[in-house]
Scaffold this motif. Structure first.
Motif, PDB file in Angstrom:
ATOM      1  N   LEU A 113       0.802  -1.115   0.083  1.00  0.00           N
ATOM      2  CA  LEU A 113      -0.113  -0.001   0.113  1.00  0.00           C
ATOM      3  C   LEU A 113       0.994   1.321   0.036  1.00  0.00           C
ATOM      4  CD1 LEU A 113      -2.966  -1.023   2.674  1.00  0.00           C
ATOM      5  CD2 LEU A 113      -2.771  -0.940   0.204  1.00  0.00           C
ATOM      6  N   GLY A 114       1.853   1.341  -0.694  1.00  0.00           N
ATOM      7  CA  GLY A 114       2.899   2.437  -0.935  1.00  0.00           C
ATOM      8  C   GLY A 114       3.705   2.572   0.185  1.00  0.00           C
ATOM      9  N   GLY A 115       3.766   1.695   1.358  1.00  0.00           N
ATOM     10  CA  GLY A 115       4.627   2.021   2.324  1.00  0.00           C
ATOM     11  C   GLY A 115       5.897   0.880   2.418  1.00  0.00           C
ATOM     12  N   SER A 116       7.172   1.357   2.778  1.00  0.00           N
ATOM     13  CA  SER A 116       8.090   0.378   2.905  1.00  0.00           C
ATOM     14  C   SER A 116       7.885  -0.280   4.325  1.00  0.00           C
ATOM     15  CB  SER A 116       9.270   1.082   2.914  1.00  0.00           C
ATOM     16  OG  SER A 116       9.725   1.765   4.078  1.00  0.00           O
ATOM     17  N   ILE A 117       8.850  -1.404   4.404  1.00  0.00           N
ATOM     18  CA  ILE A 117       8.875  -2.299   5.615  1.00  0.00           C
ATOM     19  C   ILE A 117       9.081  -1.525   6.923  1.00  0.00           C
ATOM     20  CG2 ILE A 117      10.082  -3.947   6.802  1.00  0.00           C
ATOM     21  CD1 ILE A 117      10.635  -5.439   4.347  1.00  0.00           C
ATOM     22  N   ALA A 118      10.027  -0.283   6.651  1.00  0.00           N
ATOM     23  CA  ALA A 118      10.400   0.612   7.644  1.00  0.00           C
ATOM     24  C   ALA A 118       9.131   1.276   7.925  1.00  0.00           C
ATOM     25  CB  ALA A 118      11.526   1.346   7.145  1.00  0.00           C
ATOM     26  N   ASN A 119       8.438   1.940   7.042  1.00  0.00           N
ATOM     27  CA  ASN A 119       7.268   2.783   7.256  1.00  0.00           C
ATOM     28  C   ASN A 119       6.310   1.798   8.178  1.00  0.00           C
ATOM     29  OD1 ASN A 119       7.306   3.816   3.799  1.00  0.00           O
ATOM     30  ND2 ASN A 119       8.423   4.698   5.692  1.00  0.00           N
ATOM     31  N   TRP A 120       5.966   0.702   7.733  1.00  0.00           N
ATOM     32  CA  TRP A 120       4.725  -0.206   8.271  1.00  0.00           C
ATOM     33  C   TRP A 120       5.287  -0.232   9.693  1.00  0.00           C
ATOM     34  CZ3 TRP A 120       0.067  -0.547   7.266  1.00  0.00           C
ATOM     35  CH2 TRP A 120      -0.222  -0.172   6.083  1.00  0.00           C
ATOM     36  N   SER A 121       6.631  -0.652   9.837  1.00  0.00           N
ATOM     37  CA  SER A 121       7.293  -0.792  11.127  1.00  0.00           C
ATOM     38  C   SER A 121       7.096   0.334  12.292  1.00  0.00           C
ATOM     39  CB  SER A 121       8.637  -1.295  11.110  1.00  0.00           C
ATOM     40  OG  SER A 121       9.472  -1.405  12.464  1.00  0.00           O
ATOM     41  N   PHE A 122       7.312   1.363  11.669  1.00  0.00           N
ATOM     42  CA  PHE A 122       6.954   2.652  12.434  1.00  0.00           C
ATOM     43  C   PHE A 122       5.615   2.861  13.019  1.00  0.00           C
ATOM     44  CE2 PHE A 122       5.530   7.189  12.625  1.00  0.00           C
ATOM     45  CZ  PHE A 122       6.367   7.450  13.661  1.00  0.00           C
ATOM     46  N   LEU A 123       4.529   2.427  11.756  1.00  0.00           N
ATOM     47  CA  LEU A 123       3.225   2.527  12.348  1.00  0.00           C
ATOM     48  C   LEU A 123       2.994   1.537  13.396  1.00  0.00           C
ATOM     49  CD1 LEU A 123       1.749   3.212   8.949  1.00  0.00           C
ATOM     50  CD2 LEU A 123       1.703   4.752  10.764  1.00  0.00           C
ATOM     51  N   TRP A 124       3.260   0.335  13.121  1.00  0.00           N
ATOM     52  CA  TRP A 124       2.973  -0.524  14.343  1.00  0.00           C
ATOM     53  C   TRP A 124       3.562  -0.276  15.721  1.00  0.00           C
ATOM     54  CZ3 TRP A 124      -0.814  -3.884  14.373  1.00  0.00           C
ATOM     55  CH2 TRP A 124      -1.335  -4.174  13.223  1.00  0.00           C
ATOM     56  N   PHE A 125       4.732   0.057  15.611  1.00  0.00           N
ATOM     57  CA  PHE A 125       5.610   0.488  17.014  1.00  0.00           C
ATOM     58  C   PHE A 125       4.666   1.565  17.616  1.00  0.00           C
ATOM     59  CE2 PHE A 125       9.371  -1.646  15.512  1.00  0.00           C
ATOM     60  CZ  PHE A 125       9.844  -2.698  16.769  1.00  0.00           C
ATOM     61  N   THR A 126       4.415   2.984  16.747  1.00  0.00           N
ATOM     62  CA  THR A 126       3.724   3.771  17.361  1.00  0.00           C
ATOM     63  C   THR A 126       2.250   3.180  17.808  1.00  0.00           C
ATOM     64  OG1 THR A 126       4.794   5.227  15.782  1.00  0.00           O
ATOM     65  CG2 THR A 126       2.546   6.074  16.578  1.00  0.00           C
ATOM     66  N   LEU A 127       1.596   2.435  17.189  1.00  0.00           N
ATOM     67  CA  LEU A 127       0.380   1.964  17.757  1.00  0.00           C
ATOM     68  C   LEU A 127       0.504   0.952  18.903  1.00  0.00           C
ATOM     69  CD1 LEU A 127      -2.756   1.251  17.290  1.00  0.00           C
ATOM     70  CD2 LEU A 127      -2.124  -0.727  15.858  1.00  0.00           C
ATOM     71  N   PHE A 128       1.588   0.274  18.902  1.00  0.00           N
ATOM     72  CA  PHE A 128       1.818  -0.438  20.311  1.00  0.00           C
ATOM     73  C   PHE A 128       2.197   0.500  21.380  1.00  0.00           C
ATOM     74  CE2 PHE A 128       3.604  -4.172  17.522  1.00  0.00           C
ATOM     75  CZ  PHE A 128       2.485  -4.590  17.367  1.00  0.00           C
ATOM     76  N   GLY A 129       2.741   1.601  21.130  1.00  0.00           N
ATOM     77  CA  GLY A 129       3.226   2.380  22.053  1.00  0.00           C
ATOM     78  C   GLY A 129       1.844   3.304  22.636  1.00  0.00           C
ATOM     79  N   LEU A 130       1.156   3.672  21.690  1.00  0.00           N
ATOM     80  CA  LEU A 130       0.015   4.369  22.050  1.00  0.00           C
ATOM     81  C   LEU A 130      -1.088   3.433  22.894  1.00  0.00           C
ATOM     82  CD1 LEU A 130      -0.837   6.318  18.775  1.00  0.00           C
ATOM     83  CD2 LEU A 130      -0.036   7.327  21.052  1.00  0.00           C
ATOM     84  N   VAL A 131      -1.148   2.349  22.701  1.00  0.00           N
ATOM     85  CA  VAL A 131      -2.096   1.484  23.190  1.00  0.00           C
ATOM     86  C   VAL A 131      -1.491   1.062  24.536  1.00  0.00           C
ATOM     87  CG1 VAL A 131      -2.760  -1.269  23.443  1.00  0.00           C
ATOM     88  CG2 VAL A 131      -2.973   0.237  21.470  1.00  0.00           C
ATOM     89  N   LEU A 132      -0.283   0.959  24.588  1.00  0.00           N
ATOM     90  CA  LEU A 132       0.384   0.904  25.888  1.00  0.00           C
ATOM     91  C   LEU A 132       0.341   2.096  27.061  1.00  0.00           C
ATOM     92  CD1 LEU A 132       3.716  -0.976  24.820  1.00  0.00           C
ATOM     93  CD2 LEU A 132       1.944  -2.179  26.257  1.00  0.00           C
ATOM     94  N   LEU A 133       0.468   3.304  26.272  1.00  0.00           N
ATOM     95  CA  LEU A 133       0.137   4.488  27.011  1.00  0.00           C
ATOM     96  C   LEU A 133      -1.227   4.533  27.671  1.00  0.00           C
ATOM     97  CD1 LEU A 133       2.143   6.877  27.627  1.00  0.00           C
ATOM     98  CD2 LEU A 133       1.343   8.089  25.675  1.00  0.00           C
TER      99      LEU A 133
END
Length: 167
Positions: free
Chosen positions: A138-158
């Protein structure tokens, strides 16, 4: 409503987060061993951060004691932030590659041949491999998707730590 669902069952949320991390690691192994993509040093660091989030979230979900899951949740939050930072740095290198791109040493070669104080900056400097975009979704590289998932995990944990920590 979504916040109540996340904070209402912290152990289930943490177990689900751990399972998603394991699925992402399995997909990474698929890309490496079946598709044939070689991970760069920054990808390996992100992989270790993902393993850390999976382990910490899994341990946090193992016991109902508030202090237990909050302690492991804080550790998982720190690892998610570290993973997001590394993925953001790699995304930035992909969007704005350096003028001189060289293939750097692999992560294990750096650790084995250099002191830790010299190897860590080499890992984050990024090599030509870290700027390559070998796979997109969907136009995103592995690093882009990794950033989104890590950010989502961080927000959920917060959310879990802030909302459930008050109870």
């Amino acid at each position: 409503m979504l916040l109540n669902a996340i904070a209402g069952a912290p152990r289930r949320t943490l177990a689900l987060m751990s399972a998603v991390c394991v699925a992402m690691l399995a997909f990474g192994m698929y890309l490496q061993h079946v598709v044939g993509l070689e991970p760069c040093p920054m990808c390996i660091v992100q992989r270790y951060a993902l393993i850390g989030v999976a382990v910490c979230a899994g341990l946090a979900s193992a016991r109902a004691q508030k202090g237990w899951w909050m302690s492991w949740g804080v550790l998982a939050l720190g690892l998610a932030g570290f993973g997001a930072f590394t993925a953001a740095r790699q995304s930035w290198l992909q969007w704005f590659p350096p003028e001189v791109a060289t293939c750097g040493r692999d992560f294990y070669g750096m650790i084995e041949n250099y002191s830790l104080s010299r190897a860590i900056p080499m890992i984050f400097r990024g090599s030509g491999d870290c700027t390559a975009i070998d796979w997109t979704f969907l136009g995103g590289s592995i690093a882009n998707w990794s950033f989104l998932w890590f950010t989502l995990f961080g927000l959920v944990l917060l959310v879990l730590l802030l909302r459930r920590g008050q109870v």
